[in-house]
Design a protein around this motif. Structure first.
Motif, short mmCIF file in Angstrom:
data_model
loop_
_atom_site.label_atom_id
_atom_site.label_comp_id
_atom_site.label_asym_id
_atom_site.label_seq_id
_atom_site.Cartn_x
_atom_site.Cartn_y
_atom_site.Cartn_z
N TYR A 110 -0.23 -1.59 -6.35
CA TYR A 110 -1.36 -2.43 -6.74
C TYR A 110 -1.24 -2.87 -8.19
CZ TYR A 110 -6.16 -4.02 -7.39
OH TYR A 110 -7.27 -4.79 -7.67
N GLU A 148 0.82 -1.21 0.00
CA GLU A 148 0.00 0.00 0.00
C GLU A 148 0.85 1.26 0.00
OE1 GLU A 148 -2.43 -0.33 3.43
OE2 GLU A 148 -3.46 -2.12 2.72
N ASP A 170 -10.04 -2.07 6.76
CA ASP A 170 -10.44 -0.82 6.13
C ASP A 170 -10.56 -1.01 4.62
OD1 ASP A 170 -7.78 -0.81 5.17
OD2 ASP A 170 -7.10 0.38 6.87
N GLU A 171 -10.97 0.04 3.92
CA GLU A 171 -11.20 -0.08 2.48
C GLU A 171 -9.93 -0.40 1.71
OE1 GLU A 171 -13.21 3.26 0.85
OE2 GLU A 171 -14.96 3.08 2.18
N ILE A 172 -8.80 0.16 2.15
CA ILE A 172 -7.55 -0.05 1.43
C ILE A 172 -7.12 -1.51 1.54
CG2 ILE A 172 -5.10 0.56 1.31
CD1 ILE A 172 -5.83 3.35 2.24
N HIS A 173 -7.16 -2.06 2.75
CA HIS A 173 -6.79 -3.47 2.92
C HIS A 173 -7.73 -4.38 2.15
CE1 HIS A 173 -4.19 -2.09 6.22
NE2 HIS A 173 -3.60 -3.26 6.14
N GLN A 174 -9.01 -4.04 2.16
CA GLN A 174 -9.98 -4.86 1.43
C GLN A 174 -9.69 -4.85 -0.07
OE1 GLN A 174 -12.49 -6.82 2.54
NE2 GLN A 174 -11.83 -6.45 4.64
N LYS A 175 -9.23 -3.72 -0.58
CA LYS A 175 -8.89 -3.62 -2.01
C LYS A 175 -7.74 -4.55 -2.36
CE LYS A 175 -6.81 -0.42 -5.36
NZ LYS A 175 -6.30 0.95 -5.59
N TYR A 176 -6.75 -4.64 -1.48
CA TYR A 176 -5.54 -5.38 -1.77
C TYR A 176 -5.66 -6.88 -1.45
CZ TYR A 176 -2.77 -1.21 -2.75
OH TYR A 176 -2.27 -0.06 -3.32
#
Length: 308
Positions: free
Chosen positions: A150, A144, A173-179
């Motif tokens: 990414y 991140e 959080d949203e960032i971790h969920q994205k990755y």
């Protein structure tokens, strides 16, 4: 000619300052902390050193500052056999420094993280290296923090790299969920699994991760051993009972040893037992690099417990 199988660990090394305490103090009480050593630390660099110790061609891809501590990190990793061709020194980067306090083999870690790190992007040379790797080992926080992280990891996956991620300190959080969908092999301890799963049933949530793209979910459970989930099998592996001197780096040692097992063509069960033995042996040593050794030493340790 067969393509070389190598591992790239994405992350930056730091410095761990070790102290011993006679006991853990109450708030407001003065206590003598005796310094016992300075070591290279960091989740990813620990794992990288373990892989290199086994003889696997392992790169560390990250950044360190130009201070004496930064040079100490660089020199120590090079001496351990880590390939630093993709590593960078930058005067604007501030390395992480941890103070670790030991009481009866258990440790408390104070992590000194700068308010802001110098962000960087993968260079074309680094991208080429990642796309040729057999395995990429990292954490979500490390990826991140890279501006094109990414996109590049997605490209490396498409090129055939297996992405292994340590979920320590995962935050929902949203960032971790994205990755999260980038992860082929998920390494997580039982405490962080509770955060990752939101308290859901282990079997049900691991099936969800596997349905969403993960190839393996490996849960470490300390003295209870652990569990490995894949689409084809589920099994538990045993722990090796030892008297712990320092548990720092045990998880990094397990993860790196498991990846090494896969790199060598071990079946999942054999890789898990090898990794569990390596981690158990590591906690009998002082320092985050206690797991750094050769394969023969781990095999001898296994044999002392009647394991092959």
């Amino acid at each position: 000619m067969q393509k070389e199988q190598y591992v790239i660990c994405v992350g930056s090394g730091g410095v761990d300052n070790y102290f011993t305490l006679p006991h853990w103090p109450k708030l407001g009480v003065q206590i003598v902390a005796r310094p016992i050593g300075k070591y290279v630390g960091g989740l990813v660099s620990n794992a990288c050193n373990v892989l290199a110790g086994y003889g696997a061609h392992t790169y560390l891809m990250g950044m360190v500052d130009t201070t004496p501590d930064g040079q100490f990190v660089l020199d120590t990793l090079k001496a351990g056999g880590v390939d630093m061709a993709y590593y960078r020194q930058d005067k604007n980067y501030t390395a992480c420094v941890c103070n670790i306090y030991l009481v009866d083999g258990e440790r408390t870690i104070f992590v000194g993280i700068p308010e802001e790190h110098e962000r960087f992007s993968f260079t074309p040379e680094q991208i080429e290296g990642l796309c040729g790797a057999a395995y990429i080992y990292t954490t979500l926080d490390q990826i991140e923090g890279i501006e094109n992280g990414y996109e590049v990891i997605t490209k490396a996956k498409a090129c055939g790299a297996t992405v292994c991620v340590d979920m320590e300190s995962y935050q929902p959080d949203e960032i971790h969920q994205k990755y999260l969908p980038l992860c082929d092999i998920i390494f997580v301890n039982d405490h962080d699994f509770e955060v990752l799963s939101g308290g859901k049933d282990e079997l049900i949530y691991c099936k969800t991760l596997l349905e969403n793209g993960a190839k393996l979910v490996v849960i470490t459970k300390g003295s209870k051993g652990g569990s490995v989930y894949s689409k084809d099998m589920l099994f538990d592996y045993p722990a090796f009972p030892v008297k712990a001197i320092d548990t720092t780096g045990a998880g990094d040692t397990f993860n790196a040893s498991f990846v090494y097992g896969l790199l060598q063509g071990m079946c999942l069960k054999k890789a898990a037992v090898f990794a569990a033995a390596a981690a158990a042996r590591a906690v009998t040593q002082l320092g985050p690099q206690g797991g750094v050794t050769d394969v023969a030493t781990v095999q001898d340790f296994m044999q002392s417990y009647g394991q092959q």
